[in-house]
Motif scaffolding. Structure first.
Motif, PDB file in Angstrom:
ATOM      1  N   GLY A 178       0.795  -1.039  -0.066  1.00 35.59           N
ATOM      2  CA  GLY A 178      -0.054   0.000   0.006  1.00 35.59           C
ATOM      3  C   GLY A 178       0.947   1.408  -0.013  1.00 35.59           C
ATOM      4  O   GLY A 178       1.942   1.143   0.384  1.00 35.59           O
ATOM      5  N   SER A 181       3.873   2.923   2.549  1.00 44.34           N
ATOM      6  CA  SER A 181       4.346   1.974   3.326  1.00 44.34           C
ATOM      7  C   SER A 181       6.184   1.775   3.344  1.00 44.34           C
ATOM      8  O   SER A 181       6.658   2.119   2.326  1.00 44.34           O
ATOM      9  N   SER A 194      -0.501  -8.929   1.307  1.00 42.56           N
ATOM     10  CA  SER A 194      -0.988  -7.538   1.160  1.00 42.56           C
ATOM     11  C   SER A 194      -0.475  -6.749   2.530  1.00 42.56           C
ATOM     12  O   SER A 194      -0.815  -7.091   3.428  1.00 42.56           O
ATOM     13  N   ALA A 196      -1.182  -3.100   4.377  1.00 42.47           N
ATOM     14  CA  ALA A 196      -1.834  -1.994   4.121  1.00 42.47           C
ATOM     15  C   ALA A 196      -1.154  -0.583   4.102  1.00 42.47           C
ATOM     16  O   ALA A 196      -0.008  -0.544   4.366  1.00 42.47           O
ATOM     17  N   ALA A 197      -1.859   0.414   3.683  1.00 46.40           N
ATOM     18  CA  ALA A 197      -1.037   1.671   3.480  1.00 46.40           C
ATOM     19  C   ALA A 197      -0.291   2.109   4.497  1.00 46.40           C
ATOM     20  O   ALA A 197      -1.124   1.882   5.835  1.00 46.40           O
ATOM     21  N   SER A 199       2.118   1.238   6.175  1.00 53.31           N
ATOM     22  CA  SER A 199       2.795   0.617   7.289  1.00 53.31           C
ATOM     23  C   SER A 199       4.157   0.539   7.472  1.00 53.31           C
ATOM     24  O   SER A 199       4.809   1.138   6.277  1.00 53.31           O
ATOM     25  N   ILE A 210      -2.971 -10.746   5.352  1.00 47.86           N
ATOM     26  CA  ILE A 210      -2.739  -8.936   5.177  1.00 47.86           C
ATOM     27  C   ILE A 210      -2.096  -8.563   6.577  1.00 47.86           C
ATOM     28  O   ILE A 210      -2.294  -9.012   7.547  1.00 47.86           O
ATOM     29  N   GLY A 212      -0.485  -4.839   8.524  1.00 47.71           N
ATOM     30  CA  GLY A 212      -0.393  -3.547   8.600  1.00 47.71           C
ATOM     31  C   GLY A 212      -0.107  -2.938   9.792  1.00 47.71           C
ATOM     32  O   GLY A 212       0.119  -3.768  10.857  1.00 47.71           O
ATOM     33  N   ALA A 216       4.333  -3.551  11.695  1.00 48.69           N
ATOM     34  CA  ALA A 216       3.480  -4.397  11.018  1.00 48.69           C
ATOM     35  C   ALA A 216       3.171  -5.619  11.697  1.00 48.69           C
ATOM     36  O   ALA A 216       3.966  -6.204  12.278  1.00 48.69           O
ATOM     37  N   VAL A 219      -3.083  -8.854  10.150  1.00 52.24           N
ATOM     38  CA  VAL A 219      -4.475  -8.400  10.315  1.00 52.24           C
ATOM     39  C   VAL A 219      -5.390  -9.578   9.997  1.00 52.24           C
ATOM     40  O   VAL A 219      -6.158  -9.677  10.737  1.00 52.24           O
TER      41      VAL A 219
END
Length: 222
Positions: A178, A181, A194, A196-197, A199, A210, A212, A216, A219
């Motif tokens: 994201g 990051s 993945s 998250a933005a 992170s 996922i 984040g 990090a 999740v």
């Protein structure tokens, strides 16, 4: 002969750009340059290190004001796009595999970097050090990937470690990073991960998760 023709072609492009933008392209004529067919150069290309061994595949597209200043080897695969204002500098080796896209204003500071097939690196991102990226990955804009670690001495000053092997960051296939990051240290990220933005990743993660957070964490599992 092909390297000479490439240099002549780029020089002509630079003259056209000079007339419009007052910018001039400096091209080194060297046997170290190899070029495939259907090269597209849309503006000034700066090749400023005579110790760079540059190999371009077929159908490579290079935008305006691209800088390549590397002492080492650069291999750019078939169908790769380097968009406007990309800067590639440093000492070492860089491989950009087929059909990858390096977006506008991306900075690559070469140590030992491999960018996988069909990977997309978003604008204003930075990749530096020793980094291996798998195929079909997507980096959002303003991401920062930097290998190695630092230390803080008693005087409060921070230094990069002088280890002979600073480590490598690796990302598996089909990862999404994201925007905003950071991936640091010697992180190893599995396949289909993945991030998250905004992170900060500085450890290892398994496949199909996922992650984040400021530090990090997992999740969700996919």
């Amino acid at each position: 002969m092909r390297s000479v023709l490439l240099s002549i072609y780029l020089f002509v492009q630079s003259l056209l750009a000079f007339g419009k933008n007052k910018l001039l392209c400096f091209v080194l004529v060297s046997k170290a340059y190899k070029c495939g067919d259907n090269l597209n150069v849309y503006g000034p290309l700066y090749l400023t290190n005579k110790y760079c061994k540059l190999t371009l595949g077929d159908g490579v597209s290079i935008g305006r004001r691209v800088l390549i200043d590397v002492e080492g080897s650069i291999t750019i695969g078939n169908g790769v796009s380097l968009l406007d204002d990309v800067e590639i500098t440093g000492f070492g080796n860089l491989t950009i595999c087929d059909n990858a896209t390096i977006n506008r204003s991306v900075t690559i500071k070469v140590g030992g970097i491999v960018i996988g097939k069909s990977t997309w690196v978003g604008q204003h991102s930075i990749i530096e050090g020793n980094v291996v990226v798998g195929d079909n990955c997507i980096f959002g804009p303003y991401t920062h990937v930097a290998s190695g670690r630092h230390r803080t001495d008693s005087d409060g000053c921070t230094y990069m470690n002088s280890d002979s092997n600073p480590g490598t960051i690796s990302l598996g296939v089909n990862c999404f990073i994201g925007s905003g990051s950071r991936i640091t240290g010697n992180s190893n990220i599995g396949d289909f991960v993945s991030v998250a933005a905004n992170s900060h990743v500085n450890s290892n993660f398994q496949n199909k998760v996922i992650i984040g957070g400021g530090v990090a964490k997992i999740v969700k599992c996919k």
